[in-house]
Design an enzyme around this catalytic site. Structure first.
Site, PDB file in Angstrom:
ATOM      1  N   LYS A  15     -12.066   6.961   7.655  1.00  0.00           N
ATOM      2  CA  LYS A  15     -10.996   7.959   7.561  1.00  0.00           C
ATOM      3  C   LYS A  15     -11.550   9.267   7.032  1.00  0.00           C
ATOM      4  O   LYS A  15     -11.237  10.346   7.548  1.00  0.00           O
ATOM      5  CB  LYS A  15      -9.858   7.475   6.659  1.00  0.00           C
ATOM      6  CG  LYS A  15      -9.033   6.377   7.263  1.00  0.00           C
ATOM      7  CD  LYS A  15      -7.939   5.927   6.319  1.00  0.00           C
ATOM      8  CE  LYS A  15      -7.215   4.721   6.884  1.00  0.00           C
ATOM      9  NZ  LYS A  15      -6.220   4.184   5.956  1.00  0.00           N
ATOM     10  N   ASP A  17     -13.289  -0.799  14.807  1.00  0.00           N
ATOM     11  CA  ASP A  17     -12.022  -0.136  14.511  1.00  0.00           C
ATOM     12  C   ASP A  17     -11.885   1.033  15.477  1.00  0.00           C
ATOM     13  O   ASP A  17     -12.700   1.942  15.466  1.00  0.00           O
ATOM     14  CB  ASP A  17     -12.037   0.362  13.062  1.00  0.00           C
ATOM     15  CG  ASP A  17     -10.697   0.857  12.570  1.00  0.00           C
ATOM     16  OD1 ASP A  17      -9.848   1.247  13.398  1.00  0.00           O
ATOM     17  OD2 ASP A  17     -10.503   0.869  11.346  1.00  0.00           O
ATOM     18  N   THR A  76     -12.931 -10.721  11.225  1.00  0.00           N
ATOM     19  CA  THR A  76     -12.187  -9.766  12.052  1.00  0.00           C
ATOM     20  C   THR A  76     -13.101  -8.900  12.923  1.00  0.00           C
ATOM     21  O   THR A  76     -12.781  -8.602  14.064  1.00  0.00           O
ATOM     22  CB  THR A  76     -11.258  -8.901  11.168  1.00  0.00           C
ATOM     23  OG1 THR A  76     -10.446  -8.094  12.000  1.00  0.00           O
ATOM     24  CG2 THR A  76     -12.031  -8.024  10.204  1.00  0.00           C
ATOM     25  N   GLU A  86      -1.451  -0.008  16.116  1.00  0.00           N
ATOM     26  CA  GLU A  86      -1.431  -1.466  15.987  1.00  0.00           C
ATOM     27  C   GLU A  86      -2.825  -2.068  16.148  1.00  0.00           C
ATOM     28  O   GLU A  86      -3.564  -1.688  17.044  1.00  0.00           O
ATOM     29  CB  GLU A  86      -0.491  -2.053  17.050  1.00  0.00           C
ATOM     30  CG  GLU A  86      -0.298  -3.540  16.956  1.00  0.00           C
ATOM     31  CD  GLU A  86       0.398  -3.944  15.683  1.00  0.00           C
ATOM     32  OE1 GLU A  86      -0.101  -4.853  14.998  1.00  0.00           O
ATOM     33  OE2 GLU A  86       1.435  -3.360  15.346  1.00  0.00           O
ATOM     34  N   GLY A  87      -3.153  -2.978  15.266  1.00  0.00           N
ATOM     35  CA  GLY A  87      -4.388  -3.752  15.416  1.00  0.00           C
ATOM     36  C   GLY A  87      -5.640  -2.916  15.410  1.00  0.00           C
ATOM     37  O   GLY A  87      -6.520  -3.098  16.245  1.00  0.00           O
ATOM     38  N   ARG A  88      -5.727  -1.975  14.480  1.00  0.00           N
ATOM     39  CA  ARG A  88      -6.866  -1.071  14.381  1.00  0.00           C
ATOM     40  C   ARG A  88      -7.105  -0.314  15.686  1.00  0.00           C
ATOM     41  O   ARG A  88      -8.234  -0.069  16.081  1.00  0.00           O
ATOM     42  CB  ARG A  88      -8.135  -1.821  13.985  1.00  0.00           C
ATOM     43  CG  ARG A  88      -8.183  -2.175  12.541  1.00  0.00           C
ATOM     44  CD  ARG A  88      -9.641  -2.342  12.139  1.00  0.00           C
ATOM     45  NE  ARG A  88      -9.713  -3.188  10.997  1.00  0.00           N
ATOM     46  CZ  ARG A  88      -9.931  -4.493  11.047  1.00  0.00           C
ATOM     47  NH1 ARG A  88     -10.133  -5.097  12.173  1.00  0.00           N
ATOM     48  NH2 ARG A  88      -9.956  -5.180   9.962  1.00  0.00           N
ATOM     49  N   THR A  91      -7.733   6.220  -0.076  1.00  0.00           N
ATOM     50  CA  THR A  91      -8.193   5.255   0.921  1.00  0.00           C
ATOM     51  C   THR A  91      -9.435   4.552   0.423  1.00  0.00           C
ATOM     52  O   THR A  91     -10.171   5.083  -0.409  1.00  0.00           O
ATOM     53  CB  THR A  91      -8.500   5.927   2.275  1.00  0.00           C
ATOM     54  OG1 THR A  91      -8.786   4.918   3.258  1.00  0.00           O
ATOM     55  CG2 THR A  91      -9.673   6.880   2.192  1.00  0.00           C
ATOM     56  N   GLN A  96       0.832  -1.208   0.000  1.00  0.00           N
ATOM     57  CA  GLN A  96       0.000   0.000   0.000  1.00  0.00           C
ATOM     58  C   GLN A  96       0.867   1.259   0.000  1.00  0.00           C
ATOM     59  O   GLN A  96       0.544   2.230  -0.683  1.00  0.00           O
ATOM     60  CB  GLN A  96      -0.938   0.009   1.198  1.00  0.00           C
ATOM     61  CG  GLN A  96      -2.031  -1.027   1.072  1.00  0.00           C
ATOM     62  CD  GLN A  96      -2.933  -1.054   2.287  1.00  0.00           C
ATOM     63  OE1 GLN A  96      -2.466  -0.964   3.418  1.00  0.00           O
ATOM     64  NE2 GLN A  96      -4.222  -1.182   2.048  1.00  0.00           N
ATOM     65  N   ARG A 141      -9.243   3.083  15.690  1.00  0.00           N
ATOM     66  CA  ARG A 141      -8.231   4.063  15.300  1.00  0.00           C
ATOM     67  C   ARG A 141      -8.804   5.475  15.332  1.00  0.00           C
ATOM     68  O   ARG A 141      -9.963   5.702  15.008  1.00  0.00           O
ATOM     69  CB  ARG A 141      -7.682   3.746  13.911  1.00  0.00           C
ATOM     70  CG  ARG A 141      -6.818   2.506  13.906  1.00  0.00           C
ATOM     71  CD  ARG A 141      -6.337   2.166  12.538  1.00  0.00           C
ATOM     72  NE  ARG A 141      -7.475   1.750  11.705  1.00  0.00           N
ATOM     73  CZ  ARG A 141      -7.356   1.286  10.469  1.00  0.00           C
ATOM     74  NH1 ARG A 141      -6.175   1.191   9.904  1.00  0.00           N
ATOM     75  NH2 ARG A 141      -8.418   0.906   9.786  1.00  0.00           N
TER      76      ARG A 141
END
Length: 142
Positions: free
Chosen positions: A89, A61, A49, A27-29, A84, A6, A63
């Site tokens: 986002k 998620d 997931t 890390e890890g969403r 994206t 990416q 983030r």
């Protein structure tokens, strides 16, 4: 996912147009490495997931893109085209006050081993991926 694919795509696309790569170490969403390992164990048992995160009492998620918005703001970027497939986002950057003119899809980079994960991203969070076989964010043939 292939390491760096990416990033290579983003840098290649920006080579002719310019732009910024904003890297956030999440890390890890955003759930952390140890919780992500717990989620992987549940995924090995058959959960996707998102279902694995929910089984652990975690969000889809976690983030936070506020630091990215702050970095862009500090650079004087207030309107942008965002590379994206993730609608969250866009929503978070816009909530901060940035104007996302266009969400530009990235490549899919599907493999036999990540198709289930990519399909879950489309089905659960509306990622704008066109997967082999034609499933897109609306669940329609692409």
């Amino acid at each position: 996912m292939f390491p760096g694919v990416q990033l290579r795509e983003a840098v290649g696309r920006m080579a002719g147009t310019g732009g910024y790569v904003v890297y956030l170490r999440q890390e890890g969403r955003g759930i952390g490495l140890y919780r992500k390992l717990d989620a992987y164990a549940l995924q090995d048992g058959g959960l996707d997931t998102y279902a694995a995160n929910h089984a652990l009492g975690l969000p889809d998620d976690a983030r936070d893109y506020t630091p990215a918005a702050q970095m862009l703001d500090a650079l004087g970027v207030h309107r942008l085209d965002l590379l994206t497939n993730n609608p969250d986002k866009v929503a978070q950057l816009e909530a901060y006050g940035l104007q996302v003119r266009e969400r530009v899809r990235t490549g899919v980079f599907a493999t036999e081993t990540n198709m289930r994960y990519l399909r879950a991203k489309v089905e659960h969070t509306g990622h704008s991926l066109i997967l082999p076989g034609g499933l897109d964010a609306a669940g329609l043939a692409g």
